[in-house]
Design a protein around this motif. Structure first.
Motif, PDB file in Angstrom:
ATOM      1  N   ARG A 190      22.672  30.752  53.930  1.00 53.43           N
ATOM      2  CA  ARG A 190      23.726  31.269  54.804  1.00 53.43           C
ATOM      3  C   ARG A 190      24.424  32.475  54.192  1.00 53.43           C
ATOM      4  O   ARG A 190      25.157  33.173  54.873  1.00 53.43           O
ATOM      5  CB  ARG A 190      24.738  30.149  55.078  1.00 53.43           C
ATOM      6  N   CYS A 191      24.246  32.692  52.883  1.00 58.35           N
ATOM      7  CA  CYS A 191      25.067  33.696  52.189  1.00 58.35           C
ATOM      8  C   CYS A 191      24.422  35.066  52.051  1.00 58.35           C
ATOM      9  O   CYS A 191      25.088  36.081  52.187  1.00 58.35           O
ATOM     10  CB  CYS A 191      25.400  33.226  50.774  1.00 58.35           C
ATOM     11  N   THR A 192      23.161  35.105  51.711  1.00 57.70           N
ATOM     12  CA  THR A 192      22.577  36.371  51.227  1.00 57.70           C
ATOM     13  C   THR A 192      21.947  37.225  52.313  1.00 57.70           C
ATOM     14  O   THR A 192      21.570  38.362  52.040  1.00 57.70           O
ATOM     15  CB  THR A 192      21.456  36.092  50.208  1.00 57.70           C
ATOM     16  N   GLY A 193      21.789  36.675  53.512  1.00 58.86           N
ATOM     17  CA  GLY A 193      21.058  37.415  54.539  1.00 58.86           C
ATOM     18  C   GLY A 193      19.594  37.566  54.176  1.00 58.86           C
ATOM     19  O   GLY A 193      18.877  38.343  54.794  1.00 58.86           O
ATOM     20  N   TYR A 194      19.156  36.841  53.136  1.00 59.15           N
ATOM     21  CA  TYR A 194      17.774  36.802  52.648  1.00 59.15           C
ATOM     22  C   TYR A 194      17.324  38.108  51.984  1.00 59.15           C
ATOM     23  O   TYR A 194      16.302  38.150  51.312  1.00 59.15           O
ATOM     24  CB  TYR A 194      16.775  36.438  53.762  1.00 59.15           C
ATOM     25  N   HIS A 195      18.091  39.189  52.202  1.00 55.65           N
ATOM     26  CA  HIS A 195      17.693  40.514  51.710  1.00 55.65           C
ATOM     27  C   HIS A 195      17.344  40.469  50.216  1.00 55.65           C
ATOM     28  O   HIS A 195      16.251  40.873  49.811  1.00 55.65           O
ATOM     29  CB  HIS A 195      18.848  41.493  51.969  1.00 55.65           C
ATOM     30  N   ASN A 196      18.295  39.975  49.425  1.00 57.97           N
ATOM     31  CA  ASN A 196      18.071  39.976  47.977  1.00 57.97           C
ATOM     32  C   ASN A 196      17.145  38.848  47.525  1.00 57.97           C
ATOM     33  O   ASN A 196      16.562  38.930  46.443  1.00 57.97           O
ATOM     34  CB  ASN A 196      19.412  39.891  47.238  1.00 57.97           C
ATOM     35  N   ILE A 197      17.021  37.822  48.331  1.00 59.29           N
ATOM     36  CA  ILE A 197      16.053  36.765  47.990  1.00 59.29           C
ATOM     37  C   ILE A 197      14.643  37.345  48.090  1.00 59.29           C
ATOM     38  O   ILE A 197      13.803  37.143  47.206  1.00 59.29           O
ATOM     39  CB  ILE A 197      16.223  35.541  48.924  1.00 59.29           C
ATOM     40  N   VAL A 198      14.409  38.088  49.158  1.00 59.23           N
ATOM     41  CA  VAL A 198      13.088  38.705  49.328  1.00 59.23           C
ATOM     42  C   VAL A 198      12.818  39.668  48.168  1.00 59.23           C
ATOM     43  O   VAL A 198      11.737  39.650  47.573  1.00 59.23           O
ATOM     44  CB  VAL A 198      13.002  39.430  50.697  1.00 59.23           C
ATOM     45  N   LYS A 199      13.826  40.465  47.831  1.00 54.49           N
ATOM     46  CA  LYS A 199      13.667  41.392  46.701  1.00 54.49           C
ATOM     47  C   LYS A 199      13.346  40.632  45.408  1.00 54.49           C
ATOM     48  O   LYS A 199      12.506  41.067  44.616  1.00 54.49           O
ATOM     49  CB  LYS A 199      14.960  42.201  46.488  1.00 54.49           C
ATOM     50  N   ALA A 200      14.036  39.516  45.213  1.00 56.07           N
ATOM     51  CA  ALA A 200      13.840  38.734  43.988  1.00 56.07           C
ATOM     52  C   ALA A 200      12.417  38.191  43.916  1.00 56.07           C
ATOM     53  O   ALA A 200      11.777  38.237  42.859  1.00 56.07           O
ATOM     54  CB  ALA A 200      14.854  37.583  43.930  1.00 56.07           C
ATOM     55  N   VAL A 201      11.922  37.688  45.030  1.00 57.27           N
ATOM     56  CA  VAL A 201      10.570  37.121  45.023  1.00 57.27           C
ATOM     57  C   VAL A 201       9.541  38.232  44.771  1.00 57.27           C
ATOM     58  O   VAL A 201       8.584  38.053  44.001  1.00 57.27           O
ATOM     59  CB  VAL A 201      10.276  36.365  46.337  1.00 57.27           C
ATOM     60  N   LEU A 202       9.773  39.385  45.387  1.00 55.38           N
ATOM     61  CA  LEU A 202       8.848  40.503  45.156  1.00 55.38           C
ATOM     62  C   LEU A 202       8.899  40.946  43.689  1.00 55.38           C
ATOM     63  O   LEU A 202       7.875  41.266  43.095  1.00 55.38           O
ATOM     64  CB  LEU A 202       9.181  41.673  46.089  1.00 55.38           C
ATOM     65  N   LYS A 203      10.099  40.929  43.122  1.00 59.34           N
ATOM     66  CA  LYS A 203      10.229  41.309  41.710  1.00 59.34           C
ATOM     67  C   LYS A 203       9.549  40.278  40.801  1.00 59.34           C
ATOM     68  O   LYS A 203       8.872  40.650  39.837  1.00 59.34           O
ATOM     69  CB  LYS A 203      11.706  41.439  41.341  1.00 59.34           C
ATOM     70  N   ALA A 204       9.737  39.016  41.140  1.00 61.53           N
ATOM     71  CA  ALA A 204       9.092  37.968  40.351  1.00 61.53           C
ATOM     72  C   ALA A 204       7.574  38.091  40.445  1.00 61.53           C
ATOM     73  O   ALA A 204       6.863  37.829  39.477  1.00 61.53           O
ATOM     74  CB  ALA A 204       9.547  36.591  40.828  1.00 61.53           C
ATOM     75  N   ALA A 205       7.099  38.501  41.620  1.00 61.36           N
ATOM     76  CA  ALA A 205       5.656  38.695  41.788  1.00 61.36           C
ATOM     77  C   ALA A 205       5.153  39.776  40.848  1.00 61.36           C
ATOM     78  O   ALA A 205       4.105  39.631  40.213  1.00 61.36           O
ATOM     79  CB  ALA A 205       5.344  39.055  43.241  1.00 61.36           C
ATOM     80  N   GLU A 206       5.935  40.845  40.740  1.00 58.14           N
ATOM     81  CA  GLU A 206       5.559  41.916  39.813  1.00 58.14           C
ATOM     82  C   GLU A 206       5.519  41.396  38.372  1.00 58.14           C
ATOM     83  O   GLU A 206       4.585  41.655  37.635  1.00 58.14           O
ATOM     84  CB  GLU A 206       6.581  43.057  39.868  1.00 58.14           C
ATOM     85  N   ALA A 207       6.558  40.658  38.019  1.00 57.09           N
ATOM     86  CA  ALA A 207       6.630  40.107  36.660  1.00 57.09           C
ATOM     87  C   ALA A 207       5.469  39.157  36.414  1.00 57.09           C
ATOM     88  O   ALA A 207       4.855  39.160  35.342  1.00 57.09           O
ATOM     89  CB  ALA A 207       7.960  39.376  36.464  1.00 57.09           C
ATOM     90  N   GLY A 208       5.161  38.363  37.437  1.00 60.25           N
ATOM     91  CA  GLY A 208       4.058  37.412  37.320  1.00 60.25           C
ATOM     92  C   GLY A 208       2.727  38.118  37.218  1.00 60.25           C
ATOM     93  O   GLY A 208       1.837  37.691  36.470  1.00 60.25           O
ATOM     94  N   ALA A 209       2.628  39.234  37.961  1.00 56.60           N
ATOM     95  CA  ALA A 209       1.374  39.985  37.926  1.00 56.60           C
ATOM     96  C   ALA A 209       1.140  40.517  36.517  1.00 56.60           C
ATOM     97  O   ALA A 209       0.030  40.506  36.005  1.00 56.60           O
ATOM     98  CB  ALA A 209       1.429  41.131  38.930  1.00 56.60           C
TER      99      ALA A 209
END
Lengths: 166, 765
Positions: free
Chosen positions: A135-154
């Motif tokens: 309810r808080c983030t509008g998902y915007h930064n959650i999506v960014k975080a997952v994409l960033k984690a994907a980069e780190a994971g890659a």
């Protein structure tokens, strides 16, 4: 009835009611309270944990059904040295949480998503997290975080793999 | 170099991301050892006479310690609503034994040793209710055929403002009238309501609860229970979202505290989502009629809004929100004449309260729809109509016809910035191309320009408390009367202290939400925290330096005015004499170094902005999807862009959610149809785009930080932008208005309706 499972690497056996939900088992029997309950209808995903490598909503699973399983919750993600797992670390750096209530479930769902799809697009992250409400983030930064984690994971090739493998 | 204005990641996050936060239902506290679980039995009937409440089966169920009914609460007076303008006979029973007023009205409380036993036993409480006619819609309510509280004489609980003068629109070439429903929605914080209470041997009760302001809860509960405030300690641990709905005490908190006293054991209560969706206050719920009149060249001369506010069954905060809607009615426009009137109506539904923006989104949605309706009527681009009517840039306070005094604003610049960033002209071309081709997916462009009011006006709400103490080890503690539930106060206030004193962020502890430690405070609501609570922390730091200056001057045998702050060494030194520093820590070692201060803003601030929504509407199905949302939200000086952006993103999502999806529904008998998250269309990641933020900072002179509130702005701007965009997408088919939520069914119906009405005169004056 007796259930035995490994929770965050620790084996345990408990006597529980057959109808006890996994989320209540984790919260009230094991005493791990990061996993939250936001609804009663498997809609919000705040209770998402990883059972034998699969993300499940623990308000929909009986503790008995997880008998013999390996269960990972948010508390089990940190390394022995206390280092933050790459997915929550990305939530931190990208401000992917505010009140934090959806966060444990969101982090666990994101780990599952990245395991299935290590290089998701923005759209794939959104669709992959459709079952986790915030309810808080509008998902915007959650999506960014997952994409960033994907980069780190890659780069490392191991986003969460060691902790969540069956 | 100051830390202010930089993207500092949150201090509070590591715990949240490794161990999880500690919400009320997570508490492991020795005061709650042996606590009973409370399960509230609620009315399944919207309106009816309680004939009997039979608890015998429940009492015999496993684990049941007690079942509390109204008969057990004879020592407790009914709860007054506290609004002097509403009839005093409208009271709220703690547990109902005469007339239930909505599905969800509490009737009994089951106390069990374990959680699951409570749900089992609650089903065994037999409540016999003889139904009365349910008053569900405001249209039915105002007929007064069935009056909820007969002694009050009417379901119209309050009226604000006067009737519109007969000649209000005289001389206008064009007048457009539109009824608008700003629908009832759920705040739906992910953490539902929870409370726990324990009485100590000293006769004091500690109440833990999920709330936006512990101090207000304490005052209200003391009044309701008729006990001395000093006997109550309210603690709000981590709070999983509030969005306005956790402002003020919920009656359940007081009930749990009282029951803990009756049974002599601690009691805990945590509602489930279904209970939350009927028991927690709902937001919005305004039925408006807007009228806008002016000349064919786009100049608006007169604007009127008449509001009927759904109050629900019992007067809660919702009944005063129409006042904010009226105050902010003209928004950003220089309308020569403005009229506003509101009525508050009671119905057999859940009470209404605050929800993100609380009265201001309703004002903005109305006026921004009105501008678009006026533009459509005269065939002018809505951006041009706005430009023609926006207040010009002002740096001196501007007072509106409704009596609001805006502090500073440049609405024209906000609109221009957002349209430029969006590529408005090209978007209009693309829209025309799709129309020319007859595409199934049509483009809609919707804009809004808004101004809102943040921080309270004169009075207790304008004050905020801050206490700052430096410890012997050089660390610092900040105590604040504001109360975060996701906003990041720990980080923000630590930045303010670091900025003044140089103390590292990780050596600063921010404490909130404990009335024994912080007896007075305004809580976090109305986007007031940084501009009032932050300003108080800033003031405390400055006062602390002055106190330290006096003491250091003695030690250094220097004039106080010759001392300068030495942030690197966290102390004060003699100007031009490096190495002469007296640290704050060493001063604290000698004598307590603490400042307890109050910042009084005196007046609120008026943040503003402009949003453009780009939506795609499938004209065959009616399904709308937001493709882009481009926004300016000018909240003055930005302390931490990361936090401010987070607030904006969350606001946009909730705005889009109201515009497209979310709505609380009842059937004709008053049965809730949206009482789970499977039924209530809570917005998910798939319905939203990534947002495009445009920066603008117009400093306010109202506080030393230059900061205005940011928490609610995003919601206020995005809701009408998206609604206008959906209407705009299908306007070429003759559609002039679609109420929210602009669901596929509504849009599809509007398209078909417009087709059927093609050629008829739609003008209404």
């Amino acid at each position: 009835m007796q259930v035995s499972m490994t929770v965050n690497g620790q084996s345990r056996t408990d006597d529980v009611e057959p109808r006890l939900l996994l989320v209540h088992y984790l919260r009230e029997v094991v005493g791990l309270r990061a996993t939250n309950i936001g609804c009663d209808t498997t809609s919000c995903g705040a209770c998402t944990v990883i059972v034998d490598g699969l993300t499940v909503k623990s308000c929909t699973v009986l503790a008995a059904q997880a008998d013999g399983s390996e269960v990972t919750t948010l508390e089990g993600l940190s390394g022995k040295d206390g280092a933050m797992h790459p997915v929550p670390a990305a939530f931190h750096s990208e401000h992917g949480l505010q009140c934090g209530f959806c966060t444990p479930g969101m982090v666990m769902a994101s780990i599952g998503l990245l395991k299935d799809n290590p290089h998701p697009t923005d759209r794939e992250v959104r669709e992959g997290l459709e079952g986790n409400l915030c309810r808080c983030t509008g998902y915007h930064n959650i999506v960014k975080a997952v994409l960033k984690a994907a980069e780190a994971g890659a780069a490392a090739g191991t986003v969460g793999a060691s902790e969540v493998s069956a | 170099m100051s830390i202010l204005g930089t993207r500092v990641v949150r201090k509070e996050d590591p715990k949240f991301l490794t161990q999880g936060a500690t919400y009320t239902d997570d508490l492991v506290d020795e005061r709650l050892t042996g606590a009973l679980h409370a399960t509230i039995v609620r009315s399944q009937v919207a309106h009816g006479k309680v004939l009997s409440v039979d608890t015998s089966d429940a009492l015999a169920a496993p684990g049941v310690v007690a079942v509390i009914t109204a008969a057990d609460l004879k020592d407790l007076s009914p709860m007054p609503h506290g609004f002097p303008f509403i009839h005093e006979s409208i009271v709220h029973q703690w547990l109902v034994d005469d007339v239930v007023q909505f599905v969800g009205d509490p009737v009994a409380v089951v106390l069990t040793e374990e959680r699951y036993q409570g749900e089992d036993a609650a089903e065994m409480v037999a409540v016999d209710i003889e139904p009365l006619p349910a008053v569900v819609t405001v249209e039915d309510a105002i007929k007064d055929e069935t009056v909820l509280f007969p002694d009050a004489g009417s379901n119209i609980a309050a009226t604000f403002g006067a009737d519109r003068p007969e000649d209000f629109f005289e001389g206008c070439e064009v007048v457009v009238t539109q009824p608008i429903v700003n629908q009832r929605v759920a705040a739906a914080p992910l953490e539902t309501r929870a409370a726990a209470a324990a009485w100590g041997d000293d006769g004091r009760v500690t109440i833990f609860c999920s709330n936006q302001g512990a101090q207000q809860v304490k005052g209200q509960i003391a009044g309701w229970l008729g006990i001395e405030p000093e006997t109550i300690r309210v603690v709000t641990p981590d709070v999983g979202g509030g969005f306005g709905a956790k402002i003020g005490a919920d009656p359940e908190f007081a009930l749990i505290a009282w029951i803990a006293k009756i049974v002599g054991r601690p009691v805990r209560w945590a509602e489930n989502r279904s209970e939350n969706l009927v028991g927690m206050v709902h937001g919005r719920g305004q039925h408006q009629v807007v009228r806008i009149g002016g000349s064919k060249d786009g100049k608006v001369e007169a604007y009127s809004i008449e509001v009927i506010q759904e109050g629900g069954a019992y007067p809660r905060i919702g009944v005063v929100l129409p006042n904010l809607t009226m105050l902010m009615a003209p928004g950003v426009y220089a309308f020569p004449k403005v009229h506003a009137k509101a009525q508050v109506v009671l119905t057999n539904t859940t009470s209404t309260g605050a929800y993100r923006g609380a009265g201001r989104p309703e004002a903005t949605a109305a006026v921004e729809r009105a501008i678009d309706l006026f533009a459509a009527e005269i065939g002018m681009d809505p951006a041009d109509v706005r430009r023609k009517n926006l207040l010009p840039k002002f740096t001196e306070p501007h007072t509106t016809p409704m009596g609001a005094t805006y502090d500073s604003g440049d609405y024209q610049a906000a609109l221009d910035k957002v349209l430029d960033a969006a590529g408005y002209a090209d978007l209009r071309k693309e829209q025309q191309a799709r129309r020319d081709r007859g595409d199934v997916k049509q483009l809609g462009l919707g804009m809004s320009v808004y101004v809102e009011i943040t921080g309270a006006d004169n009075g207790a709400g304008a004050l905020e408390h801050a206490k700052l103490e430096i410890h012997k080890d050089g660390s610092a503690t900040v105590l604040t009367g504001t109360s975060p539930h996701g906003q990041g106060h720990d980080t923000a206030y630590s930045m303010l202290v670091n900025d003044q004193l140089g103390i590292p962020m990780d050596k600063i502890t921010v404490i909130h939400g404990d009335t024994d430690l912080i007896p007075a405070g305004g809580g976090t609501m109305g986007s007031r925290s940084l501009q009032q609570g932050g300003a108080a922390v800033h003031k405390a730091a400055i006062e602390l330096i002055e106190e330290a200056r006096k003491r250091a001057a003695d030690i250094l045998e220097a004039n106080p005015e010759d001392l300068v702050i030495d942030k690197a060494n966290m102390g004060l030194s003699v100007k031009g004499t490096p190495g002469s520093t007296v640290s704050f820590a060493s001063l604290a070692e000698k004598e307590e170094l603490m400042i307890d201060t109050i910042f009084d803003a005196g007046v609120p601030t008026f943040p503003f902005g402009a949003h453009l929504a780009v939506v795609e509407v499938d004209v065959e199905s009616g399904k709308a999807h937001v493709q882009r949302l481009i926004a300016v939200d000018d909240a003055g000086t930005i302390l931490n862009p990361l936090l401010a952006e987070g607030q904006r993103h969350g606001g946009y999502a909730q705005g889009v959610a109201q515009a497209l999806l979310e709505e609380i529904l009842y059937d004709p008998d008053g049965n809730p149809l949206t009482s789970t998250l499977a039924d209530y269309p809570f917005v998910s990641a798939t319905e939203l785009p990534s947002f495009e933020l445009v920066e603008m900072e117009t400093v306010t002179p109202v506080n030393p930080l230059g900061a205005k509130g940011i928490g609610e702005a995003g919601t206020i701007g995005s809701t009408p932008a998206v609604q206008n965009a959906v209407v705009d997408a299908v306007s070429y088919l003759g559609v002039r208005h679609i109420d929210m939520p602009t669901s596929a069914m509504r849009v599809w119906k509007a398209i078909n309706q417009a087709g059927n009405n093609a050629g008829t005169d739609r003008k209404d004056s």
